[in-house]
Design a protein around this motif. Sequence first.
Motif, PDB file in Angstrom:
ATOM      1  N   LEU A   9       0.451  -1.141   0.189  1.00 24.97           N
ATOM      2  CA  LEU A   9       0.661   0.175   0.136  1.00 24.97           C
ATOM      3  C   LEU A   9       0.992   1.182  -0.273  1.00 24.97           C
ATOM      4  N   GLN A  10       1.979   1.087   0.399  1.00 25.41           N
ATOM      5  CA  GLN A  10       3.368   2.496   0.832  1.00 25.41           C
ATOM      6  C   GLN A  10       2.981   2.946  -0.375  1.00 25.41           C
ATOM      7  N   ASP A  11       3.763   1.998  -1.167  1.00 23.30           N
ATOM      8  CA  ASP A  11       3.914   1.727  -2.446  1.00 23.30           C
ATOM      9  C   ASP A  11       3.133   3.265  -3.276  1.00 23.30           C
ATOM     10  N   ILE A  12       1.842   3.020  -3.660  1.00 25.41           N
ATOM     11  CA  ILE A  12       0.853   3.994  -4.626  1.00 25.41           C
ATOM     12  C   ILE A  12       0.444   5.019  -3.411  1.00 25.41           C
ATOM     13  N   TRP A  13       1.562   5.732  -2.648  1.00 25.14           N
ATOM     14  CA  TRP A  13       1.489   7.169  -2.584  1.00 25.14           C
ATOM     15  C   TRP A  13       0.586   7.828  -1.557  1.00 25.14           C
ATOM     16  N   VAL A  35      -5.470   7.747  -0.782  1.00 27.90           N
ATOM     17  CA  VAL A  35      -4.736   7.539  -1.653  1.00 27.90           C
ATOM     18  C   VAL A  35      -4.923   9.004  -2.820  1.00 27.90           C
ATOM     19  N   SER A  36      -3.724   9.966  -2.733  1.00 28.87           N
ATOM     20  CA  SER A  36      -2.913  11.303  -3.217  1.00 28.87           C
ATOM     21  C   SER A  36      -3.202  11.091  -5.078  1.00 28.87           C
ATOM     22  N   PRO A  37      -4.011  11.990  -5.519  1.00 31.04           N
ATOM     23  CA  PRO A  37      -3.634  12.200  -6.944  1.00 31.04           C
ATOM     24  C   PRO A  37      -2.107  12.545  -7.585  1.00 31.04           C
ATOM     25  N   LYS A  38      -1.835  11.837  -8.355  1.00 34.28           N
ATOM     26  CA  LYS A  38      -0.043  11.672  -8.806  1.00 34.28           C
ATOM     27  C   LYS A  38       0.417  11.885 -10.637  1.00 34.28           C
ATOM     28  N   ASP A  39       0.767  12.739 -10.686  1.00 40.97           N
ATOM     29  CA  ASP A  39       0.926  13.637 -12.426  1.00 40.97           C
ATOM     30  C   ASP A  39       1.249  12.118 -13.005  1.00 40.97           C
ATOM     31  N   THR A  40       1.422  11.352 -13.106  1.00 43.08           N
ATOM     32  CA  THR A  40       1.383   9.475 -14.172  1.00 43.08           C
ATOM     33  C   THR A  40       0.182   9.434 -14.021  1.00 43.08           C
ATOM     34  N   ASP A  41       0.101   8.781 -15.058  1.00 39.07           N
ATOM     35  CA  ASP A  41      -1.021   7.641 -15.450  1.00 39.07           C
ATOM     36  C   ASP A  41      -0.385   5.585 -15.077  1.00 39.07           C
ATOM     37  N   LYS A  57     -15.621   5.694   0.607  1.00 44.80           N
ATOM     38  CA  LYS A  57     -15.687   7.111   1.169  1.00 44.80           C
ATOM     39  C   LYS A  57     -16.362   7.955   0.434  1.00 44.80           C
ATOM     40  N   GLU A  58     -14.701   8.438  -0.186  1.00 48.03           N
ATOM     41  CA  GLU A  58     -15.138  10.085  -0.958  1.00 48.03           C
ATOM     42  C   GLU A  58     -14.221   9.682  -2.277  1.00 48.03           C
ATOM     43  N   GLY A  59     -14.151  10.563  -3.155  1.00 44.52           N
ATOM     44  CA  GLY A  59     -12.763  10.985  -3.928  1.00 44.52           C
ATOM     45  C   GLY A  59     -13.768   8.930  -5.264  1.00 44.52           C
ATOM     46  N   THR A  60     -12.989   8.895  -6.727  1.00 39.62           N
ATOM     47  CA  THR A  60     -13.032   8.518  -6.931  1.00 39.62           C
ATOM     48  C   THR A  60     -12.145   7.316  -7.382  1.00 39.62           C
ATOM     49  N   LEU A  61     -11.597   6.587  -7.026  1.00 44.12           N
ATOM     50  CA  LEU A  61     -11.138   5.407  -7.317  1.00 44.12           C
ATOM     51  C   LEU A  61     -10.769   4.943  -8.543  1.00 44.12           C
ATOM     52  N   GLU A  62      -9.599   4.288  -9.780  1.00 41.53           N
ATOM     53  CA  GLU A  62      -9.180   3.776 -10.622  1.00 41.53           C
ATOM     54  C   GLU A  62      -8.608   2.305 -10.108  1.00 41.53           C
ATOM     55  N   ILE A  63      -8.727   1.269 -10.057  1.00 41.46           N
ATOM     56  CA  ILE A  63      -8.960   0.132  -9.673  1.00 41.46           C
ATOM     57  C   ILE A  63      -8.386  -0.454 -10.130  1.00 41.46           C
ATOM     58  N   ARG A  89      -5.503   3.925  -8.441  1.00 45.58           N
ATOM     59  CA  ARG A  89      -4.854   5.413  -8.045  1.00 45.58           C
ATOM     60  C   ARG A  89      -6.231   6.551  -8.279  1.00 45.58           C
ATOM     61  N   ALA A  90      -6.336   7.858  -7.848  1.00 47.75           N
ATOM     62  CA  ALA A  90      -6.858   8.749  -7.129  1.00 47.75           C
ATOM     63  C   ALA A  90      -6.952   9.090  -8.858  1.00 47.75           C
ATOM     64  N   LEU A  91      -8.542   9.154  -9.031  1.00 48.49           N
ATOM     65  CA  LEU A  91      -8.928  10.054 -10.253  1.00 48.49           C
ATOM     66  C   LEU A  91      -9.407  11.371  -9.872  1.00 48.49           C
ATOM     67  N   GLY A  92      -9.962  12.356 -10.633  1.00 50.57           N
ATOM     68  CA  GLY A  92     -10.590  14.173 -10.561  1.00 50.57           C
ATOM     69  C   GLY A  92      -9.545  15.041  -9.826  1.00 50.57           C
ATOM     70  N   GLY A  93      -8.734  14.910  -9.767  1.00 54.27           N
ATOM     71  CA  GLY A  93      -7.311  15.840  -9.017  1.00 54.27           C
ATOM     72  C   GLY A  93      -7.628  15.531  -7.536  1.00 54.27           C
ATOM     73  N   LYS A  94      -8.300  14.573  -7.191  1.00 57.23           N
ATOM     74  CA  LYS A  94      -8.617  14.622  -5.749  1.00 57.23           C
ATOM     75  C   LYS A  94      -8.241  13.167  -5.137  1.00 57.23           C
ATOM     76  N   ASP A  95      -8.120  13.852  -3.836  1.00 54.88           N
ATOM     77  CA  ASP A  95      -7.816  12.621  -2.588  1.00 54.88           C
ATOM     78  C   ASP A  95      -9.040  11.884  -2.615  1.00 54.88           C
ATOM     79  N   VAL A  96      -8.478  10.298  -2.501  1.00 55.25           N
ATOM     80  CA  VAL A  96      -9.441   9.085  -2.370  1.00 55.25           C
ATOM     81  C   VAL A  96      -9.012   8.182  -1.395  1.00 55.25           C
TER      82      VAL A  96
END
Length: 103
Positions: A9-13, A35-41, A57-63, A89-96
């Motif tokens: 889990l720690q490996d995904i920011w 999960v915080s958004p990052k500048d990478t796909d 619980k909050e935000g949009t998550l791509e799994i 990863r987090a989507l939408g520029g917001k924390d998930v």
Amino acid sequence: PSGEVEDALQDIWLKVIRSASGFRGRTMEPFLVTVSPKDTDEVPLNRHDGQEFIMVKEGTLEITVGTKKMILEVGDSIYLNSELPHGMRALGGKDVKFLTVVC
């Protein structure tokens, strides 16, 4: 569950809060994860023993699980075989924020 789950889990920011660390003899490990958004796909994939339940619980998550990608919104959940390569990863520029239970 072992430390390998938290290490993965720690490996995904993200920030992980273990909610049952003092419970002896436990057979599952609940985490509250941010999960915080990052500048990478790129989505780092990991695998570990067991099964995993995730509820957003909050935000949009791509799994990604194996070769399949899914988008989870608030209230959505997934139950998966943790031995399959998976990552998020987090989507939408917001924390998930999501609850995950690993067993």
